[in-house]
Design a protein around this motif. Sequence first.
Motif, PDB file in Angstrom:
ATOM      1  N   ASP A  43       0.948  -1.020   0.018  1.00  0.00           N
ATOM      2  CA  ASP A  43       0.199   0.121  -0.001  1.00  0.00           C
ATOM      3  C   ASP A  43       0.805   1.238  -0.084  1.00  0.00           C
ATOM      4  O   ASP A  43       0.486   2.432  -0.623  1.00  0.00           O
ATOM      5  CB  ASP A  43      -0.909   0.168   1.257  1.00  0.00           C
ATOM      6  CG  ASP A  43      -2.058  -1.117   0.979  1.00  0.00           C
ATOM      7  OD1 ASP A  43      -2.280  -1.380  -0.107  1.00  0.00           O
ATOM      8  OD2 ASP A  43      -2.703  -1.507   2.242  1.00  0.00           O
ATOM      9  N   ALA A  44       2.081   1.118   0.694  1.00  0.00           N
ATOM     10  CA  ALA A  44       2.854   2.512   0.826  1.00  0.00           C
ATOM     11  C   ALA A  44       3.454   2.899  -0.761  1.00  0.00           C
ATOM     12  O   ALA A  44       3.759   3.696  -1.287  1.00  0.00           O
ATOM     13  CB  ALA A  44       4.138   2.345   1.773  1.00  0.00           C
ATOM     14  N   ASP A  45       3.665   1.730  -1.392  1.00  0.00           N
ATOM     15  CA  ASP A  45       4.558   1.661  -2.822  1.00  0.00           C
ATOM     16  C   ASP A  45       3.235   2.340  -3.564  1.00  0.00           C
ATOM     17  O   ASP A  45       3.545   3.268  -4.408  1.00  0.00           O
ATOM     18  CB  ASP A  45       4.680   0.331  -3.467  1.00  0.00           C
ATOM     19  CG  ASP A  45       5.768  -0.229  -2.688  1.00  0.00           C
ATOM     20  OD1 ASP A  45       6.917   0.451  -2.114  1.00  0.00           O
ATOM     21  OD2 ASP A  45       5.873  -1.356  -2.428  1.00  0.00           O
ATOM     22  N   LEU A  46       1.796   1.873  -3.401  1.00  0.00           N
ATOM     23  CA  LEU A  46       0.907   2.507  -4.395  1.00  0.00           C
ATOM     24  C   LEU A  46       0.747   3.967  -4.042  1.00  0.00           C
ATOM     25  O   LEU A  46       0.522   4.729  -4.993  1.00  0.00           O
ATOM     26  CB  LEU A  46      -0.224   1.548  -4.156  1.00  0.00           C
ATOM     27  CG  LEU A  46      -0.219   0.428  -4.401  1.00  0.00           C
ATOM     28  CD1 LEU A  46      -1.701  -0.397  -4.210  1.00  0.00           C
ATOM     29  CD2 LEU A  46       0.111  -0.042  -5.951  1.00  0.00           C
ATOM     30  N   ALA A  47       0.655   4.373  -2.851  1.00  0.00           N
ATOM     31  CA  ALA A  47       0.682   5.784  -2.186  1.00  0.00           C
ATOM     32  C   ALA A  47       1.670   6.670  -2.985  1.00  0.00           C
ATOM     33  O   ALA A  47       1.569   7.714  -3.585  1.00  0.00           O
ATOM     34  CB  ALA A  47       0.727   5.904  -0.753  1.00  0.00           C
ATOM     35  N   ARG A  48       3.047   5.867  -3.037  1.00  0.00           N
ATOM     36  CA  ARG A  48       4.330   6.788  -3.364  1.00  0.00           C
ATOM     37  C   ARG A  48       4.157   6.672  -5.165  1.00  0.00           C
ATOM     38  O   ARG A  48       4.254   7.740  -5.702  1.00  0.00           O
ATOM     39  CB  ARG A  48       5.502   5.930  -3.366  1.00  0.00           C
ATOM     40  CG  ARG A  48       6.546   6.963  -3.646  1.00  0.00           C
ATOM     41  CD  ARG A  48       7.912   5.933  -3.318  1.00  0.00           C
ATOM     42  NE  ARG A  48       9.158   6.555  -4.037  1.00  0.00           N
ATOM     43  CZ  ARG A  48       9.781   7.430  -3.117  1.00  0.00           C
ATOM     44  NH1 ARG A  48       9.307   7.995  -2.055  1.00  0.00           N
ATOM     45  NH2 ARG A  48      10.708   8.076  -3.764  1.00  0.00           N
ATOM     46  N   LEU A  49       3.758   5.788  -5.826  1.00  0.00           N
ATOM     47  CA  LEU A  49       3.279   5.841  -7.279  1.00  0.00           C
ATOM     48  C   LEU A  49       1.998   6.846  -7.416  1.00  0.00           C
ATOM     49  O   LEU A  49       2.152   7.507  -8.693  1.00  0.00           O
ATOM     50  CB  LEU A  49       2.601   4.303  -7.665  1.00  0.00           C
ATOM     51  CG  LEU A  49       2.228   4.212  -9.075  1.00  0.00           C
ATOM     52  CD1 LEU A  49       3.352   4.647 -10.148  1.00  0.00           C
ATOM     53  CD2 LEU A  49       1.788   2.936  -9.518  1.00  0.00           C
ATOM     54  N   GLN A  50       1.237   6.982  -6.684  1.00  0.00           N
ATOM     55  CA  GLN A  50       0.103   7.896  -7.009  1.00  0.00           C
ATOM     56  C   GLN A  50       0.752   9.336  -7.054  1.00  0.00           C
ATOM     57  O   GLN A  50       0.515  10.236  -7.850  1.00  0.00           O
ATOM     58  CB  GLN A  50      -0.891   7.890  -5.762  1.00  0.00           C
ATOM     59  CG  GLN A  50      -2.213   8.744  -6.359  1.00  0.00           C
ATOM     60  CD  GLN A  50      -3.187   8.529  -5.166  1.00  0.00           C
ATOM     61  OE1 GLN A  50      -3.013   8.056  -3.900  1.00  0.00           O
ATOM     62  NE2 GLN A  50      -4.526   8.693  -5.489  1.00  0.00           N
ATOM     63  N   GLN A  51       1.687   9.482  -6.108  1.00  0.00           N
ATOM     64  CA  GLN A  51       2.284  10.876  -5.858  1.00  0.00           C
ATOM     65  C   GLN A  51       3.310  11.371  -7.084  1.00  0.00           C
ATOM     66  O   GLN A  51       3.253  12.000  -7.846  1.00  0.00           O
ATOM     67  CB  GLN A  51       3.290  10.877  -4.665  1.00  0.00           C
ATOM     68  CG  GLN A  51       2.684  10.955  -3.321  1.00  0.00           C
ATOM     69  CD  GLN A  51       3.623  10.986  -2.080  1.00  0.00           C
ATOM     70  OE1 GLN A  51       4.333  10.285  -2.040  1.00  0.00           O
ATOM     71  NE2 GLN A  51       3.465  12.395  -1.760  1.00  0.00           N
ATOM     72  N   ILE A  52       3.967   9.986  -7.704  1.00  0.00           N
ATOM     73  CA  ILE A  52       4.882  10.125  -8.834  1.00  0.00           C
ATOM     74  C   ILE A  52       3.880  10.221 -10.137  1.00  0.00           C
ATOM     75  O   ILE A  52       4.407  11.267 -10.984  1.00  0.00           O
ATOM     76  CB  ILE A  52       5.470   8.873  -9.178  1.00  0.00           C
ATOM     77  CG1 ILE A  52       6.327   8.614  -7.892  1.00  0.00           C
ATOM     78  CG2 ILE A  52       6.182   8.909 -10.294  1.00  0.00           C
ATOM     79  CD1 ILE A  52       7.229   7.143  -7.942  1.00  0.00           C
ATOM     80  N   LEU A  53       2.678   9.787 -10.225  1.00  0.00           N
ATOM     81  CA  LEU A  53       2.062  10.129 -11.347  1.00  0.00           C
ATOM     82  C   LEU A  53       1.285  11.348 -11.297  1.00  0.00           C
ATOM     83  O   LEU A  53       0.951  11.941 -12.484  1.00  0.00           O
ATOM     84  CB  LEU A  53       0.752   9.125 -11.457  1.00  0.00           C
ATOM     85  CG  LEU A  53       1.294   7.549 -11.728  1.00  0.00           C
ATOM     86  CD1 LEU A  53       0.061   6.651 -11.815  1.00  0.00           C
ATOM     87  CD2 LEU A  53       2.134   7.392 -13.219  1.00  0.00           C
ATOM     88  N   PHE A  54       0.943  11.878  -9.820  1.00  0.00           N
ATOM     89  CA  PHE A  54       0.517  13.253 -10.095  1.00  0.00           C
ATOM     90  C   PHE A  54       1.413  14.239 -10.452  1.00  0.00           C
ATOM     91  O   PHE A  54       1.205  15.398 -11.326  1.00  0.00           O
ATOM     92  CB  PHE A  54       0.136  13.304  -8.686  1.00  0.00           C
ATOM     93  CG  PHE A  54      -0.181  14.902  -8.168  1.00  0.00           C
ATOM     94  CD1 PHE A  54      -1.297  15.531  -8.644  1.00  0.00           C
ATOM     95  CD2 PHE A  54       0.883  15.795  -7.394  1.00  0.00           C
ATOM     96  CE1 PHE A  54      -1.559  16.889  -8.234  1.00  0.00           C
ATOM     97  CE2 PHE A  54       0.588  17.199  -7.271  1.00  0.00           C
ATOM     98  CZ  PHE A  54      -0.674  17.744  -7.419  1.00  0.00           C
ATOM     99  N   TYR A  55       2.719  14.156 -10.016  1.00  0.00           N
ATOM    100  CA  TYR A  55       3.750  15.203 -10.457  1.00  0.00           C
ATOM    101  C   TYR A  55       4.057  14.817 -11.982  1.00  0.00           C
ATOM    102  O   TYR A  55       4.407  16.173 -12.591  1.00  0.00           O
ATOM    103  CB  TYR A  55       5.080  15.110  -9.688  1.00  0.00           C
ATOM    104  CG  TYR A  55       4.693  15.412  -8.110  1.00  0.00           C
ATOM    105  CD1 TYR A  55       4.466  16.831  -7.976  1.00  0.00           C
ATOM    106  CD2 TYR A  55       5.054  14.577  -7.000  1.00  0.00           C
ATOM    107  CE1 TYR A  55       4.457  17.331  -6.660  1.00  0.00           C
ATOM    108  CE2 TYR A  55       4.896  15.229  -5.612  1.00  0.00           C
ATOM    109  CZ  TYR A  55       4.534  16.393  -5.341  1.00  0.00           C
ATOM    110  OH  TYR A  55       4.710  16.894  -4.215  1.00  0.00           O
TER     111      TYR A  55
END
Length: 278
Positions: A43-55
């Motif tokens: 889940d932490a990886d997915l949250a980080r991925l969401q941030q990456i895709l946002f930026y």
Amino acid sequence: MGYTVGQVSAFAGVTVRTLHHYDKAGLLSPGERSRAGYRRYDDADLARLQQILFYRELGFALEEIAEILADPQANALEQLRIRQRQLSEEIGRLQRLAEVAERAIEVQQTGVSLTPEERFEVFGEISFDLSYAVDAQLKWRDSEGHREAMARAGAHTREDWRRLMAEAATWRAELLAVHADGEPADGRRAMDVAEQHRLHVTRWFTPCPPRMHRRIADDFASDPRAFALLVPPSQQRPGLAAYLARAVHANASRHTPVEEPLRRNTDEDPDRHGRIAR
């Protein structure tokens, strides 16, 4: 248990290759591995991925994203503010380009439908500068006078253009003669030439009251592209554009008391397209 790279690819909308690239770049390395060595995202990886895709959606480079995620408290807000300014500037630039494209289409659509041979026969040395036409469209897009002039120009037949250009050539010869003879710009002869041009614009393009004519003449004096639509470079003389502008202003003053008494809110705009020939 975690999620496989294929599962993450499917519900995040990114390719497996992209996820592998993020891993190699050290931007998103899965926290787990299966017994067979396959990546497993928690889940932490997915949250980080969401941030990456946002930026990424905002246009940040991967190196910039890595810096932000390394210390989000220190970098995120300022980076977002910078990016907001950049995006606002880009939006403005794209809007201007869209307007230019729209006006260029209009210019092409209202152009004279002639073959190259016919165009040379009718217009001779007078050439059309599309960049100037587009600039005029952008500047006067809300002008009723400009819209009327464009519509009338687009409706002219080949014979209309022949007559228009012949009239313009006669007028141009008179302008050159008056200038060569050293007539003062505010003298009767020069003002009469200016008046002939004003009536030419009215006759072929759009009503041209003295106030509008002043603005047209100012454009001739300040923009060589505009004056080239009136007098081809081969016929131009030093100071001729400024001389014509002074004559137009003098003529406008001569006619204003009669034609524009106390009119302080005139909205007429100069017709740029109508300066094809005069």
